[in-house]
Write an enzyme that holds these catalytic residues in place. Structure first.
Site, PDB file in Angstrom:
ATOM      1  N   ASP A   1       0.832  -1.207   0.000  1.00  0.00           N
ATOM      2  CA  ASP A   1       0.000   0.000   0.000  1.00  0.00           C
ATOM      3  C   ASP A   1       0.871   1.262   0.000  1.00  0.00           C
ATOM      4  O   ASP A   1       1.697   1.456   0.902  1.00  0.00           O
ATOM      5  CB  ASP A   1      -0.882  -0.072   1.260  1.00  0.00           C
TER       6      ASP A   1
ATOM      7  N   ASP B   1     -10.560   4.158  -1.117  1.00  0.00           N
ATOM      8  CA  ASP B   1     -11.211   3.131  -0.282  1.00  0.00           C
ATOM      9  C   ASP B   1     -12.737   3.112  -0.394  1.00  0.00           C
ATOM     10  O   ASP B   1     -13.388   4.155  -0.405  1.00  0.00           O
ATOM     11  CB  ASP B   1     -10.855   3.353   1.189  1.00  0.00           C
TER      12      ASP B   1
HETATM   13  C1  GLA Z   1      -5.406   2.276   2.889  1.00  0.00           C
HETATM   14  C2  GLA Z   1      -5.922   1.129   2.032  1.00  0.00           C
HETATM   15  C3  GLA Z   1      -6.913   0.319   2.845  1.00  0.00           C
HETATM   16  C4  GLA Z   1      -6.228  -0.217   4.091  1.00  0.00           C
HETATM   17  C5  GLA Z   1      -5.623   0.929   4.897  1.00  0.00           C
HETATM   18  C6  GLA Z   1      -4.748   0.428   6.019  1.00  0.00           C
HETATM   19  O1  GLA Z   1      -6.404   3.192   3.199  1.00  0.00           O
HETATM   20  O2  GLA Z   1      -6.510   1.621   0.861  1.00  0.00           O
HETATM   21  O3  GLA Z   1      -7.432  -0.754   2.084  1.00  0.00           O
HETATM   22  O4  GLA Z   1      -5.249  -1.146   3.724  1.00  0.00           O
HETATM   23  O5  GLA Z   1      -4.819   1.766   4.080  1.00  0.00           O
HETATM   24  O6  GLA Z   1      -4.193   1.463   6.762  1.00  0.00           O
END
Ligand code: GLA
Length: 573
Positions: free
Chosen positions: A336, A396
């Protein structure tokens, strides 16, 4: 909805909270405080130190910490939210007021937000800086069919009021002035904040193609901890989920990967080897346990020094971490971007992701490589070249129909980039988390199956109601997702509130999904001729598990509010 309110609601959906900017209501109270002399000789109040504030949100109490250093009236330091630390890059104390600029990271964007506050007695009164939506998601952003949306960034709490209000947008709550007091923040396993300016430079590899390791020939199916548990995840919960994968029928339905998202990390030893935090006493033993159930296990990290939740990332330790993950027995890595945006530009993403792709390959273990950089920088074009098996295409998701629909219905244009071994990932499933109606969850699942998206459950499958289990375990819809041809489905028509998607299947069958965007039941009438489909197909309804005649006649059925019908057409010999 007027522009201002719409903006506020959008921010709400992006940050997991929303606020209406309000002017601090400041008390006039003044107590004696330490003063220091500036170089210029004038007295200022010294607010250096650690300040902790609590904010009540519908999801519970949220702690905000400020570590401030005042030097000659200038403020530097950090603001810490439950989803990571942000540097304070500029600031000043002046009399009993202060202002500073917080540099926030949100889905790969660096945003500067000014905080103004007042020193009142032994306290600071201020409105915390919160990340704003990514480009395209602010004022004037479109609804379904427009640019992708997102949910809480980087550890943001789940959306307030979602549960109990299926499909409806919960009203935003105000983020108001908080009162910060000197104190010690609640201990967490998050890593200390980073001095980005002092980080060692990391050379990036020349671009080349990293061959696939032959995994994820169909979209990965499994479970991930994030949507339900965020960083409140531990060994016992993961074991319980692995047990439930078997006992609930999820494993039999095809779900294999149990993926630990952000929040498992501890610290590095003197040699740089990363350990889990005490919530995960023995990662290898946990992986063995998950494997003993006939399941696979996954883990999470970031190419930056910190993950989105503020935990230790893999920056400068890529090869070492890949070896550690492989030694533990990991079968899947979600990687990520997060704090990497403080170091690199979007144009560097391919090389940055290639570095971990090569490191994973060198371990010799077949590990699914899942990119998470919110669909930036044309990842669909280069994702498979860095050895990735899937790549997030949006910011997200959150557990609301509007968020799911804005994400899901924008995927049609990306269909041609999906295929065996490399998939578009419009984020994990929210099915069963309580913020949508059963029909809306069926739509969510149907749309992801049409997209050929990974089917990664994000609910607590230890306590799943039968209607939710029935969605996850609908073998006929799963077969559409898992079809070996690996084609992404596409929108083929939109008339009023009814949208139709089509997806070719390996056997020559055709999957058709009819979606109703309206909050009312609508009758859909599908003219097969208009879709260039001949009259010689048998029609099967995959949610009703019933045959529905042939394509010799038009298909006409009611589609429930925000609902979907998925059909499989099979040529009659
Ligand atoms: C980002 C990702 C999420 C999750 C969070 C974890 O927002 O897009 O899917 O993994 O980080 O902190």
């Amino acid at each position: 909805m007027n522009r201002r309110l719409r903006w506020v609601v959008l921010i709400y959906s992006l940050t997991g909270m929303s606020w209406l900017a309000s002017t601090p209501v400041l008390s006039q109270e003044q107590n004696a405080r330490p003063e220091v002399q500036t170089n210029a000789g004038s007295a200022i109040l010294d607010i250096s130190g650690t300040w902790v504030a609590k904010m009540t949100t519908p999801m519970g109490e949220m702690e905000i910490t400020y570590k401030l250093k005042v030097n000659d009236g200038k403020i530097t330091g950090t603001q810490s939210l439950p989803f990571g630390d942000s540097p304070i890059v500029d600031g000043r104390v002046s009399g009993d007021t202060f202002r500073f600029v917080v540099e926030l990271e949100s889905f790969g964007n660096i945003q500067k937000r000014e905080v103004q506050g007042k020193i009142v007695g032994d306290t600071l009164e201020l409105i915390p800086a919160m990340p704003a939506p990514p480009p395209g998601m602010g004022p004037g952003a479109e609804g379904p069919g427009g640019p992708p949306s997102g949910g809480p960034p980087s550890g943001g709490p789940p959306e307030p009021g979602a549960a109990g209000a299926p499909g409806g947008a919960a009203p935003p709550f105000q983020i108001q002035t908080v009162v910060a007091r000197r104190g010690t923040p609640t201990p967490t396993y998050r890593a200390p904040s980073v001095d980005y300016a002092a980080l060692p430079h990391l050379a990036l590899p020349a671009l080349r193609s990293v061959p696939s390791v032959g995994v994820a020939n169909t979209p990965p199916m499994g479970w991930n901890s994030w949507n339900k548990f965020q960083t409140k995840i531990d060994d016992a919960t993961v074991r319980g989920i692995a047990d439930a994968m078997v006992s609930s029928g999820m494993k039999n339905a095809g779900y294999r990967y149990v993926i630990i998202d952000d929040g498992w990390q501890g610290s590095r030893d003197a040699k740089g080897v990363l350990s889990p935090n005490p919530q995960f006493p023995d990662m290898k033993a946990l992986a063995d346990y998950v494997h003993s159930k006939g399941l696979l296990i996954g883990i999470y990290s970031s190419p930056g020094p910190r993950t989105c939740g503020g935990f230790e990332g893999s920056y400068g330790h890529e090869e070492q971490d890949a070896k550690t993950f492989a030694a533990w027995g990991m079968d899947y890595l979600k990687y990520d971007w997060c704090s990497a945006s403080r170091i690199w530009k979007d144009a560097d993403m391919q090389a940055v992701y290639q570095r971990m792709g090569e490191a994973l390959k060198q371990t010799g273990r077949p590990i699914v490589y899942a990119l998470c950089q919110y669909g930036r920088s044309g990842v669909v074009q280069w994702g498979s070249q860095v050895g990735a098996n899937l790549w997030r295409t949006t910011s997200d998701i959150s557990d609301r129909y509007a968020s799911m629909a804005e994400i899901g219905f924008t995927q049609s244009d990306l269909a041609d980039f999906a295929g065996p071994g490399h998939w578009n990932d419009p984020d994990m499933l929210e099915v069963g988390n309580g913020g949508m109606s059963t029909d809306e969850y069926k739509t969510h699942f149907s749309l992801w199956a049409m997209i050929a998206a990974p089917l990664i459950a994000g609910n607590d499958i230890r306590n799943m109601k039968p209607d939710i289990a029935a969605i996850f375990q609908n073998s006929e819809v799963i077969a559409v997702d898992q079809d070996s041809l690996g084609a992404g489905g596409k929108r083929v028509s939109r008339t009023g509130e009814i949208e139709i998607w089509q997806k070719p299947l390996a056997s020559g069958d055709i999957a058709i999904a009819i979606f109703n965007h309206s909050a009312k039941e609508m009758r859909s009438v599908v003219s097969w001729e208009t879709l260039s489909i001949g009259k010689d197909y048998a029609v099967r309804d995959l949610w009703a598990h019933a045959d529905r005649g042939t394509t010799a006649e038009a298909f006409s059925e009611p589609v429930s509010a925000h609902g979907a019908i998925v059909l499989r057409l099979h040529r009659i010999e």
